[in-house]
Design a protein around this motif. Structure first.
Motif, PDB file in Angstrom:
ATOM      1  N   UNK A 284       1.237  -1.299  -0.060  1.00  0.00           N
ATOM      2  CA  UNK A 284       0.098   0.103   0.262  1.00  0.00           C
ATOM      3  C   UNK A 284       0.769   1.774  -0.084  1.00  0.00           C
ATOM      4  N   UNK A 285       0.579   2.237  -1.076  1.00  0.00           N
ATOM      5  CA  UNK A 285       1.246   3.192  -0.971  1.00  0.00           C
ATOM      6  C   UNK A 285       0.326   4.789   0.180  1.00  0.00           C
ATOM      7  N   UNK A 286       0.804   4.866   0.867  1.00  0.00           N
ATOM      8  CA  UNK A 286      -0.011   5.868   1.283  1.00  0.00           C
ATOM      9  C   UNK A 286       0.120   7.560   0.633  1.00  0.00           C
ATOM     10  N   UNK A 287       1.554   7.820  -0.196  1.00  0.00           N
ATOM     11  CA  UNK A 287       1.782   8.896  -1.172  1.00  0.00           C
ATOM     12  C   UNK A 287       1.631   8.063  -2.496  1.00  0.00           C
ATOM     13  N   UNK A 288       0.362   7.795  -3.573  1.00  0.00           N
ATOM     14  CA  UNK A 288       0.767   6.912  -4.392  1.00  0.00           C
ATOM     15  C   UNK A 288       1.492   7.898  -5.260  1.00  0.00           C
ATOM     16  N   UNK A 289       1.044   9.244  -5.747  1.00  0.00           N
ATOM     17  CA  UNK A 289       2.117   9.756  -6.900  1.00  0.00           C
ATOM     18  C   UNK A 289       3.561  10.134  -6.034  1.00  0.00           C
ATOM     19  N   UNK A 290       3.709   9.602  -5.046  1.00  0.00           N
ATOM     20  CA  UNK A 290       5.321   9.792  -4.452  1.00  0.00           C
ATOM     21  C   UNK A 290       5.495   8.759  -5.148  1.00  0.00           C
ATOM     22  N   UNK A 291       5.192   7.793  -4.994  1.00  0.00           N
ATOM     23  CA  UNK A 291       5.710   5.984  -4.788  1.00  0.00           C
ATOM     24  C   UNK A 291       6.043   5.656  -6.482  1.00  0.00           C
ATOM     25  N   UNK A 292       5.031   6.189  -7.763  1.00  0.00           N
ATOM     26  CA  UNK A 292       4.945   5.929  -8.514  1.00  0.00           C
ATOM     27  C   UNK A 292       6.022   7.002  -9.659  1.00  0.00           C
ATOM     28  N   UNK A 293       6.445   8.210  -9.067  1.00  0.00           N
ATOM     29  CA  UNK A 293       7.309   8.914  -9.613  1.00  0.00           C
ATOM     30  C   UNK A 293       8.764   8.490  -9.112  1.00  0.00           C
ATOM     31  N   UNK A 294       8.821   7.628  -7.633  1.00  0.00           N
ATOM     32  CA  UNK A 294      10.138   7.337  -6.803  1.00  0.00           C
ATOM     33  C   UNK A 294      10.326   5.468  -8.255  1.00  0.00           C
ATOM     34  N   UNK A 295       9.190   4.778  -8.825  1.00  0.00           N
ATOM     35  CA  UNK A 295       9.321   4.293  -9.361  1.00  0.00           C
ATOM     36  C   UNK A 295       9.832   4.712 -11.304  1.00  0.00           C
ATOM     37  N   UNK A 296       9.131   5.397 -11.019  1.00  0.00           N
ATOM     38  CA  UNK A 296       9.185   6.360 -12.522  1.00  0.00           C
ATOM     39  C   UNK A 296      11.219   6.712 -12.678  1.00  0.00           C
ATOM     40  N   UNK A 297      11.379   7.077 -11.502  1.00  0.00           N
ATOM     41  CA  UNK A 297      13.002   7.764 -11.342  1.00  0.00           C
ATOM     42  C   UNK A 297      14.048   6.577 -11.394  1.00  0.00           C
ATOM     43  N   UNK A 298      13.524   4.900 -11.060  1.00  0.00           N
ATOM     44  CA  UNK A 298      13.979   4.308 -11.341  1.00  0.00           C
ATOM     45  C   UNK A 298      14.965   3.708  -9.336  1.00  0.00           C
ATOM     46  N   UNK A 299      14.614   4.249  -8.561  1.00  0.00           N
ATOM     47  CA  UNK A 299      15.218   4.506  -7.228  1.00  0.00           C
ATOM     48  C   UNK A 299      14.111   3.456  -6.227  1.00  0.00           C
ATOM     49  N   UNK A 300      12.818   2.173  -6.299  1.00  0.00           N
ATOM     50  CA  UNK A 300      12.308   1.924  -6.168  1.00  0.00           C
ATOM     51  C   UNK A 300      11.191   0.254  -7.546  1.00  0.00           C
ATOM     52  N   UNK A 301      11.212  -0.394  -7.366  1.00  0.00           N
ATOM     53  CA  UNK A 301      11.265  -1.758  -7.894  1.00  0.00           C
ATOM     54  C   UNK A 301       9.422  -1.596  -8.694  1.00  0.00           C
TER      55      UNK A 301
END
Length: 522
Positions: A284-301
């Motif tokens: 579960x993502x508390x902040x979906x937009x932040x989690x998506x950005x982290x994935x987009x930048x290649x930081x998280x899976x």
């Protein structure tokens, strides 16, 4: 306030009737924890001074679910007053606002506010992960590609957090010699860096202290880190991605030298139905937009399996699984403890075929369980995997199909599964395996060790034979019968029916219960 769109603020230290400043002596941390205990809300609390008096400002974020007060009432703010609201009306309002995510909201920051260093890091990540070249996009195109620069030209909250310089340290790094001991390194001042730059700075510090260990022996000489780098990275990134960003408290990252341990403490408790008992199964993502950005930048899976990766990386080297728990505050604490790898475990995991199964967290946790317990079945494996028994049964099928050289990884014993003879040979041919805590149930020497194996078996079976016991502990049938007879003499077991390999033993409690039942039937 939590039920109200946008949340709100409460001021402590005023007379309710006259609005005169009277001051507040409450400890903010105690108050925050007490409120969380009563209504499951943990507001950010800031200390201010007004007219020479100390006051407290409670910043209350909007809740995702309705919050009842201490009298089980559901209320929200209407103008300057609190008014009751029906749950159905509250949920209807939420449905209209369902797509709202504070991190997706626009800010007053623009491209001019972006830190050049953050753009360099993003470009390097994209080139490494996605193969996107520097020459393809200018800065504005890059930010649009990442979804943080809408047509209006104002960065989203997530974009501003990740790319713009911060007025404070968002991550607090420290290095200790031992827990509670001397501070070796308090870390650099991160204020003035974007979150992306602060993450990179902390990762560089951790990479320097997470030194390599040289492995010699039957392997070609190689090295591993004191903690698996991928597990370290995931722990830090989870600590900043899923934390509560309504509080100014930093995410605390602490390296403990002597223990080869990492501890990451992030503000905000578990949310979205996730807890310490299902963190492998629920995402579960508390902040979906932040989690998506982290994935987009290649930081998280992209698949949200960071916690799975932490577990797999740790147990594959013979280390304990990560300890992830909610503490007071609330906060989430993740602890990894490494050190020298357990070489027999490393060799076993490296021999699994097909090689893709080495990356399967189900297989890794099943093997880890069998390194410390004599057998598994779907019932005992389910809580380890944090799934239901059907999923655990599937995991056993997958592991049973895996190979170790010409042999199997696990074998069936009656209705349970044990490490195969091939796997045990790899684990036991290296000296010191049991000293590392591996296979503590093999060839027990005292009655308590023998009894522990027997009791685990009898928790799932009505009796144990000398052949079954011998297979579990690595003895012949005759040797197994000798152990069981010792437990009979000590008063822990009673001899049942059968002789030789089929000699069965029962717990005294079971034997007496059966005798009583027989007497009642007569």
């Amino acid at each position: 306030m939590a039920n109200t769109p946008g949340g709100g603020a409460l001021l402590v230290g005023f007379d309710d009737k006259t609005a005169e400043v009277v001051g507040a002596d409450l400890d903010p941390e105690w108050l925050r924890h007490r409120i969380h205990q009563r209504v499951d809300i943990a507001p950010t609390i800031e200390e201010r001074h007004l007219d020479g008096s100390r006051i407290l400002v409670l910043l209350v974020a909007e809740a995702r679910e309705p919050v009842e007060d201490t009298r089980s009432r559901l209320r929200w703010r209407v103008g300057g007053h609190c008014a009751p609201i029906d749950p159905a009306e509250w949920w209807l309002h939420q449905q209209r606002r369902r797509r709202h995510d504070a991190m997706a909201e626009p800010t007053n920051r623009t491209l001019r506010d972006v830190a050049p260093g953050a753009l360099l890091i993003a470009r390097a990540n994209l080139e490494q992960v996605q193969g996107v070249s520097d020459s393809v996009m200018d800065d504005a195109d890059l930010l649009r590609h990442l979804g943080v620069l809408p047509p209006g030209g104002n960065l989203t909250q997530a974009g501003a957090l990740l790319f713009c310089p911060s007025e404070r340290s968002l991550i607090d790094y420290g290095r200790w010699d031992v827990e509670g001991g001397d501070v070796i390194d308090r870390g650099p001042e991160l204020r003035g860096q974007s979150l992306l730059e602060q993450i990179a700075t902390v990762e560089q510090r951790l990479d320097a202290v997470n030194t390599a260990i040289t492995i010699k022996g039957s392997f070609a000489e190689t090295t591993v880190r004191r903690l698996p780098p991928r597990a370290v990275r995931e722990a830090v990134l989870n600590g900043v991605t899923h934390r509560d960003w309504t509080t100014h408290e930093p995410t605390r990252v602490t390296w403990i030298d002597l223990d080869s341990a990492l501890e990451v403490v992030s503000p905000g408790g578990f949310v979205g139905g996730v807890d310490a008992g299902n963190i492998l199964a629920e995402h579960y993502a508390r902040y979906p937009a932040l989690a998506d950005l982290m994935r987009a930048v290649g930081l998280v899976d992209k698949k949200g399996i960071g916690v799975d990766r932490m577990y797999r990386e740790m147990v594959a080297l013979g280390h304990r699984p990560p300890a992830i728990e909610q503490t007071s505050g609330p906060r989430v604490r993740t602890r990894l403890r490494g050190g020298d790898p357990v070489l027999p475990v490393l060799e076993l995991m490296s021999a699994i075929r097909p090689s893709a199964r080495r990356n399967d967290v189900k297989v890794a946790l099943l093997v880890h369980t069998l390194l410390h317990h004599p057998f598994v079945n779907a019932e005992t494996l389910a809580p380890v995997l944090q799934r239901d028994p059907l999923y655990a049964a599937e995991a056993i099928e997958v592991a049973a199909a895996a190979r170790i050289g010409q042999g199997a990884l696990i074998e069936e014993l009656k209705d349970v599964w044990v490490l195969s003879t091939t796997s045990l040979e790899i684990l036991e041919r290296r000296r010191g395996a049991t000293a590392s805590g591996v296979l503590p149930y093999r060839r027990p020497t005292d009655e308590q060790q023998m009894l522990a194996v027997v009791r685990q078996w009898l928790a799932h079976h009505p009796s144990i034979s000398s052949g079954e016991y011998g297979r579990l502990v690595g003895l012949t049938t005759t040797g197994g019968r000798g152990h069981l007879d010792r437990l009979v003499e000590a008063g822990f077991l009673e001899r049942g029916l059968g002789v030789g390999r089929n000699a069965h033993y029962l717990s005294i409690q079971t034997e007496r219960t059966n005798a009583t039942d027989h007497g009642i039937r007569q």
